[in-house]
Design a protein around this motif. Structure first.
Motif, short mmCIF file in Angstrom:
data_model
loop_
_atom_site.label_atom_id
_atom_site.label_comp_id
_atom_site.label_asym_id
_atom_site.label_seq_id
_atom_site.Cartn_x
_atom_site.Cartn_y
_atom_site.Cartn_z
N PRO A 17 -10.11 12.46 19.25
CA PRO A 17 -9.14 12.81 20.30
C PRO A 17 -8.58 11.55 20.95
O PRO A 17 -9.25 10.51 20.98
CB PRO A 17 -9.97 13.63 21.29
CG PRO A 17 -11.37 13.23 21.04
CD PRO A 17 -11.47 12.92 19.57
N PRO A 18 -7.34 11.61 21.45
CA PRO A 18 -6.76 10.43 22.09
C PRO A 18 -7.56 10.02 23.31
O PRO A 18 -8.17 10.87 23.98
CB PRO A 18 -5.36 10.91 22.49
CG PRO A 18 -5.44 12.40 22.50
CD PRO A 18 -6.45 12.77 21.47
N LYS A 19 -7.57 8.71 23.58
CA LYS A 19 -8.33 8.21 24.73
C LYS A 19 -7.67 8.65 26.03
O LYS A 19 -6.46 8.83 26.10
CB LYS A 19 -8.42 6.68 24.66
CG LYS A 19 -9.21 6.18 23.47
CD LYS A 19 -9.26 4.65 23.44
CE LYS A 19 -10.05 4.16 22.23
NZ LYS A 19 -10.09 2.67 22.17
N GLY A 20 -8.48 8.81 27.06
CA GLY A 20 -7.95 9.23 28.34
C GLY A 20 -7.94 10.74 28.46
O GLY A 20 -8.69 11.45 27.79
N LYS A 21 -7.05 11.25 29.28
CA LYS A 21 -6.98 12.69 29.52
C LYS A 21 -6.44 13.40 28.29
O LYS A 21 -5.41 13.04 27.73
CB LYS A 21 -6.07 12.96 30.72
CG LYS A 21 -6.05 14.43 31.14
CD LYS A 21 -5.19 14.62 32.39
CE LYS A 21 -5.17 16.08 32.80
NZ LYS A 21 -4.33 16.29 34.02
N LEU A 22 -7.14 14.43 27.86
CA LEU A 22 -6.74 15.16 26.66
C LEU A 22 -5.53 16.04 26.95
O LEU A 22 -5.46 16.69 27.99
CB LEU A 22 -7.89 16.05 26.18
CG LEU A 22 -9.06 15.36 25.46
CD1 LEU A 22 -10.08 16.41 25.04
CD2 LEU A 22 -8.58 14.59 24.26
N PRO A 23 -4.56 16.07 26.03
CA PRO A 23 -3.46 17.03 26.17
C PRO A 23 -4.01 18.46 26.12
O PRO A 23 -5.02 18.73 25.48
CB PRO A 23 -2.57 16.73 24.94
CG PRO A 23 -2.97 15.37 24.47
CD PRO A 23 -4.41 15.22 24.84
N GLU A 24 -3.32 19.37 26.81
CA GLU A 24 -3.80 20.75 26.87
C GLU A 24 -3.82 21.40 25.49
O GLU A 24 -4.63 22.28 25.21
CB GLU A 24 -2.92 21.56 27.83
CG GLU A 24 -3.08 21.16 29.29
CD GLU A 24 -2.24 22.01 30.22
OE1 GLU A 24 -1.58 22.94 29.70
OE2 GLU A 24 -2.25 21.77 31.43
N ASP A 25 -2.89 20.99 24.63
CA ASP A 25 -2.79 21.62 23.32
C ASP A 25 -3.61 20.89 22.25
O ASP A 25 -3.46 21.14 21.06
CB ASP A 25 -1.33 21.72 22.87
CG ASP A 25 -0.67 20.34 22.75
OD1 ASP A 25 -1.29 19.35 23.21
OD2 ASP A 25 0.45 20.27 22.22
N TRP A 26 -4.48 19.97 22.68
CA TRP A 26 -5.25 19.21 21.69
C TRP A 26 -6.29 20.10 21.00
O TRP A 26 -7.00 20.87 21.63
CB TRP A 26 -5.98 18.03 22.33
CG TRP A 26 -7.03 17.45 21.41
CD1 TRP A 26 -8.38 17.66 21.45
CD2 TRP A 26 -6.80 16.61 20.28
NE1 TRP A 26 -9.01 16.99 20.44
CE2 TRP A 26 -8.06 16.33 19.69
CE3 TRP A 26 -5.66 16.05 19.71
CZ2 TRP A 26 -8.21 15.53 18.58
CZ3 TRP A 26 -5.80 15.25 18.59
CH2 TRP A 26 -7.05 14.99 18.03
N GLU A 27 -6.31 20.00 19.70
CA GLU A 27 -7.38 20.65 18.94
C GLU A 27 -7.66 19.81 17.70
O GLU A 27 -6.74 19.27 17.07
CB GLU A 27 -7.00 22.08 18.53
CG GLU A 27 -5.79 22.19 17.59
CD GLU A 27 -5.58 23.63 17.12
OE1 GLU A 27 -6.40 24.09 16.31
OE2 GLU A 27 -4.61 24.24 17.57
#
Length: 580
Positions: free
Chosen positions: A290-300
């Protein structure tokens, strides 16, 4: 003729002689030995760092090397050598060597300063590459000028250069263009256009709608989108590319090649490029962190087809195919660069907007992998341009609907002024474009200052010709240049002599702004000598009653004109013959 390279060759010869005599150990690398102007002109004409860079590998004190090297350099063009500080060598050349540089400029003409540094290497410079969805805006303007000047600079330094425009016609934006053009087509047929959110609102699409009406009449009205989308998309894209070519022509820019992204699809070229990477073991199925920092809401987390770009300096591996089998934006870019490698280019240069900074590492990784490290890629990022007038932010007409166009700027400031000013900052530094300042007549305006120097050269040539001096380059090259012995004249000659060195350094660094900086310094030296002539009549370029001395001084002025003309030619600017 590059005088600095000539003197460096003498330094290297002297170092070789020291090795042969046992004064230096065998196997030293002289690649980092330089000869360049000293920071303080009072220290001499040139300086070399030879003793400083060789001291450690030679296991010797730098001053010991410097003193032995100095003893081998005091002959030929080098009049004197001084060992300074811990081991720097300051060199002074005989005046005749500098005076010969005036003759070299006159004999070389437009070829003075050209070099064989590029050795015919094939270089592809891809620049602008704006989406074909409308006219070029002010952001494209800076990249266009930079790319064209860089291509000219590389050509002047001996490279075989191709200017290329990559038409981004493979993404969803051209479908949006088609739908926007269709609304203008409906408007041309007397209907109210429905410019919904997400469509392109600019008036530049009105002529496209009228052209569509001229071709189709009202036959496409109320037809379902699937019946007209492809045809209108291709028609509108072609119209936009004609518009973009016209915008580039305003700046005097002509591309050698237009390459289409859409042409990569359905031809097997994307697949072939990816297969090349796959055969090298660089393509795999995997899941990214997952990308560093705050995760996007649509991340899966999902399995994708990935390229091992991290093996070539990238931060992470990059997806080239989505889970549904569609290619990512990166995949056609890989194929496009593979195509350029396959065309036999020795070097690739991409010029992107600053918002593409995150794309640099992955594109470099792809090119390294595709070429087995043989073909270097240099990505130049172009920072933003801010428009001002009299120091205040300036809002223009925005005929495009959402942005200021290239045409707006060029029509107000002129192509020459625009081009020069766009090169007064390094490409990765922000640039302010103040319409009042770029047109003012003062030393603070670089383009005016350089053009004024050009005009002054032409004015003294005309005046000398009226007095009966033959001002052809061939005749001036035969003048008695030993008369050019005043320190102020020699200072100007030294600046002229720097031109071949400046060309090579700017070409190596891929930085055409160095040419603009140098031209400003050269103009400053000319103006300084000119102004001194107001008080010291012996320094005036035209000496009443003494045609021989006038010819010598006019030769100097003309050598400055030769360099200004060549330098402005690289920048794509026409030298002024008179100021109005």
């Amino acid at each position: 003729m590059n005088l600095f390279n000539d003197i460096r060759a003498r330094v290297i010869d002297a170092l070789d002689a020291m090795v042969a005599a046992g004064d230096l150990p065998q196997g030293l690398d002289f690649a980092n030995v330089t000869v360049e102007p000293p920071r303080d002109p009072a220290h001499g004409d040139m300086a070399t760092n030879a003793a400083m860079v060789l001291a450690k590998p030679a296991g010797m004190k730098p001053r010991d090397i410097a003193e032995k090297l100095a003893a081998r350099l005091t002959d030929g063009p080098i009049a004197s050598v001084e060992v300074a500080g811990p081991g720097f060598l300051n060199l002074r050349l005989a005046p005749g060597i500098w005076q010969d540089q005036v003759r070299a400029a006159l004999d070389g003409g437009e070829d003075f300063g050209r070099s064989t540094y590029g050795a015919g290497q094939k270089v592809n410079v891809e620049f602008v590459s704006a989406n074909p969805t409308g006219p070029m805006h002010v952001g494209h303007l800076r990249g266009a000028v930079f790319g064209d000047a860089l291509a000219s600079l590389l050509g002047f330094s001996g490279h075989d250069v191709t200017r290329e425009y990559y038409v981004n016609d493979g993404g969803a934006q051209v479908d949006v263009l088609a739908r926007s053009a269709y609304e203008r087509y409906r408007e041309a047929n007397g209907l109210e256009p429905q410019i919904a959110e997400g469509l392109y609102p600019g008036d530049y699409l009105i002529p496209v709608g009228e052209a569509l009406k001229a071709r189709y009449g009202d036959s496409l009205i109320d037809k379902p989108e699937e019946e007209w989308l492809v045809e209108i998309r291709d028609f509108a894209t072609a119209q936009m590319m004609d518009l973009i070519r016209g915008d580039l022509a305003l700046l005097g820019i002509s591309m050698d090649i237009f390459s289409s992204e859409r042409a990569l699809y359905g031809t097997g070229r994307i697949e072939a490029a990816i297969e090349r990477l796959r055969s090298a073991g660089l393509i795999y199925r995997g899941t990214l962190e997952p990308p560093k920092g705050k995760l996007p809401e649509d991340w899966e987390a999902r399995e994708q087809t990935l390229f091992k770009s991290s093996e070539f300096g990238d931060d992470v591996d990059r997806p080239i195919q989505k889970s549904d089998g569609a290619w990512t934006y990166f995949a056609p870019d890989i194929a496009y660069h593979w195509d350029k490698i396959d065309r036999g280019f020795d070097q690739l240069i991409d010029i992107f907007g600053a918002d593409h900074g995150g794309y640099v590492k992955r594109m470099n990784a792809a090119v390294k992998a595709l070429s087995n490290g043989r073909v270097p890629l240099d990505v130049k990022l172009i920072q933003l341009v801010k428009l001002f007038k009299n120091g205040e932010p300036f809002k223009m007409s925005k005929r495009a609907g959402t942005f200021v166009t290239l045409r707006d700027v060029v029509e107000q400031a002129g192509a020459d002024v625009t081009r020069f000013h766009m090169l007064t900052r390094k490409n990765d530094a922000p640039l302010d474009f103040d319409f009042a300042k770029v047109l003012e007549q003062s030393k603070d305006n670089p383009v005016w200052y350089v053009q004024y120097a050009s005009a002054r050269v032409h004015s003294v040539l005309r005046r000398a010709a009226e007095l009966g001096v033959d001002v052809s380059d061939a005749a001036l090259a035969k003048a008695d240049l030993s008369k050019l012995d005043h320190p102020a004249e020699l200072e100007l000659i030294r600046k002229v002599a720097e031109w071949p060195r400046q060309v090579e350094h700017a070409a190596r660094a891929h930085e055409p702004h160095r040419v603009a900086f140098y031209l400003y310094d050269l103009a400053s030296s000319l103006h300084s000598l000119w102004n001194r002539g107001n008080d010291e009549t012996g320094l005036r370029f035209v000496q009443d009653g003494d045609l021989d001395t006038t010819a010598s001084k006019i030769a100097l002025a003309r050598s400055v004109g030769v360099v200004i003309s060549s330098g402005l030619g690289i920048l794509g600017v026409t030298p002024a013959e008179e100021m109005r």
